[in-house]
Design a protein around this motif. Sequence first.
Motif, PDB file in Angstrom:
ATOM      1  N   ASP A   1      64.856  67.400  27.557  1.00  0.00           N
ATOM      2  CA  ASP A   1      65.235  68.751  27.124  1.00  0.00           C
ATOM      3  C   ASP A   1      64.105  69.269  26.239  1.00  0.00           C
ATOM      4  O   ASP A   1      63.991  68.896  25.068  1.00  0.00           O
TER       5      ASP A   1
ATOM      6  N   LEU B   1      64.013  71.987  31.273  1.00  0.00           N
ATOM      7  CA  LEU B   1      64.237  70.565  31.520  1.00  0.00           C
ATOM      8  C   LEU B   1      63.129  69.973  32.386  1.00  0.00           C
ATOM      9  O   LEU B   1      62.566  70.658  33.249  1.00  0.00           O
TER      10      LEU B   1
ATOM     11  N   ASP C   1      63.573  72.238  25.074  1.00  0.00           N
ATOM     12  CA  ASP C   1      64.003  73.146  24.002  1.00  0.00           C
ATOM     13  C   ASP C   1      64.474  72.377  22.777  1.00  0.00           C
ATOM     14  O   ASP C   1      64.338  72.843  21.648  1.00  0.00           O
ATOM     15  N   LYS C   2      65.080  71.212  22.986  1.00  0.00           N
ATOM     16  CA  LYS C   2      65.623  70.421  21.890  1.00  0.00           C
ATOM     17  C   LYS C   2      64.770  69.193  21.557  1.00  0.00           C
ATOM     18  O   LYS C   2      65.130  68.425  20.665  1.00  0.00           O
TER      19      LYS C   2
ATOM     20  N   HIS D   1      68.490  74.774  29.547  1.00  0.00           N
ATOM     21  CA  HIS D   1      67.283  74.705  28.738  1.00  0.00           C
ATOM     22  C   HIS D   1      66.103  74.411  29.664  1.00  0.00           C
ATOM     23  O   HIS D   1      66.289  74.128  30.861  1.00  0.00           O
TER      24      HIS D   1
ATOM     25  N   LEU E   1      72.804  70.095  24.024  1.00  0.00           N
ATOM     26  CA  LEU E   1      71.747  69.634  24.920  1.00  0.00           C
ATOM     27  C   LEU E   1      71.916  70.170  26.333  1.00  0.00           C
ATOM     28  O   LEU E   1      73.040  70.460  26.764  1.00  0.00           O
ATOM     29  N   LEU E   2      70.813  70.294  27.039  1.00  0.00           N
ATOM     30  CA  LEU E   2      70.713  70.645  28.458  1.00  0.00           C
ATOM     31  C   LEU E   2      71.059  72.096  28.769  1.00  0.00           C
ATOM     32  O   LEU E   2      70.347  72.766  29.511  1.00  0.00           O
TER      33      LEU E   2
ATOM     34  N   TYR F   1      77.145  66.178  26.284  1.00  0.00           N
ATOM     35  CA  TYR F   1      75.803  66.689  25.993  1.00  0.00           C
ATOM     36  C   TYR F   1      75.856  68.159  25.566  1.00  0.00           C
ATOM     37  O   TYR F   1      75.116  68.593  24.682  1.00  0.00           O
TER      38      TYR F   1
END
Length: 532
Positions: free
Chosen positions: A24, A11, A26-27, A9, A80-81, A75
């Motif tokens: 992150d 970061l 994107d999240k 993503h 995530l990530l 994660y």
Amino acid sequence: MLDFPKPLHQLHIFEKDGGLYAADLDKARIVEISPVIAEILKLAETQTTEAIIQSLKNAYSDEDIEEAFKTLTLYTQQGLLFTRGQDPIVLFPKKNARLHLLLVLPGFNPDTFSDIENTSAGTNIALAYTVQALRKDAVIHFAGKQNRKLNENIYEIDLNVQDILRAPEKIARQYDGILTLHWEWSSESVISLFRCLELPPILMQIHAVRGHGGSGARSVLLHYAALRDCDAFTAPSDSVGEFYSRFVWDKSVFHTVPNGVDQNLFRPMDKHQAKYELAALVGDERIKTNFTVGYLSRLQAEKGASIYLKLAELNPHILFLQAGWNEGRYAHRKMPENLVYVGFHPREKLPLIYNTFDVYCFPSVSGEESFGLTVLEAMACGVPPVISDFDGVPSVVGDAGLIVPAVRFEQDIATINSYASPLDFSEKINLLLNDDMLRKTYARKALVRAQMFTWEEASQRILSLFKDLNRKKKLVCQNRLLPFFSSYWDACRERIGQKSVVLNLNTRYEEPMNSFGTFNQSVEDGLVLHQD
């Protein structure tokens, strides 16, 4: 063990108070990471797992490396990530003139929308056909667990409700609307979207009028209370809005979008040929020569199973056919000799089943019958229906079938909300079977009426609604004051007067005025403040 290389993503890695963190983007999440994890992230998109481990061994212990990979696996499971599925930059087209819609249906399998043939529940079928029609004029993203293309202009995207709430401005830039489905058991996860002012307009489809001991109605009313000015409900018939108009003051938020029928699949066949084919398939020669009354549903109480069984007992000269998932609890009791369970069949076989019927019988007493998709499919095959006068099904049939009087239960008893007499059903069915001309007349009328219902029309209504709701959203003032209106005794005029009381709060629960509390205003001023 994670399989690298793996796309990341967006970061941003930073230090704060002696700790190391990864933001992150994107999240919209920040997670704590170790120096080992930071090194892995630097190599994640270009190196294999083995190469990453070898490069780390010079500086870190095996235990630290193993712990880092365990944390990264956790994660990843949370989305995530790392990108799950394909790289969205490559996969998803940039926003263009087409409307971009986000489909949020927690707990639903996204493959349903590209595999209608193996879908059975009426709500799922209607939703799948709607999405397939929408993709001709819009781009659909299904909020799921990975990035992949499901069909032309239909994508699954790694996104959940909490992701949406953490980055509402980003969602508003990317999408012109959010389409969701009323499902009372997951109301808490979806209702939070309505409370977020920044999100684009939300349309919630309601496919059940009531049912489930009142929980369905309570859930719809809960969502109604959370609606913003730019949100709305859709329902397949007027019966839904009419039912809820008993409880809400603004019925205009309920918009009727009738279901359609796949007219390429459901169409008339030679009835004698259909009967011979089904007789061979089921192994019952009586289907070839007897009048047949059809019922396509699970054999359960709320679907009118007891009415249908009684009909078979009242008419031993008629063959009653039931197709559906199973026979339910009736599989273990003695059934009438003239009632035949023809089994469960994929959708591609359903036209054959429908065309075998001389009359289609729909005795459902469920509070979930806001439309009656199987009735429309039977009509598209030129089969005249006999239905009960209850909720949304009569609006589908119109004058193309016979309607049996029904008693409505005001109190919701489980999912049973109505009852129609088997004697009344029997009278209407025999009227059609004993008069060839009348039956053929209703068969023609049923076919003509069915052709009025298309999924393309449903799709266009939804797209038009989203355009209207977006225009409304531009007019919404997010900081308007909150007044309420009340009566009071006007001592000077010695009569009851009306006034507005303006709270020192706006819709964001901020205090924009002084701290003195409430303010009495005229009704006219209160209305102006409410709109500004």
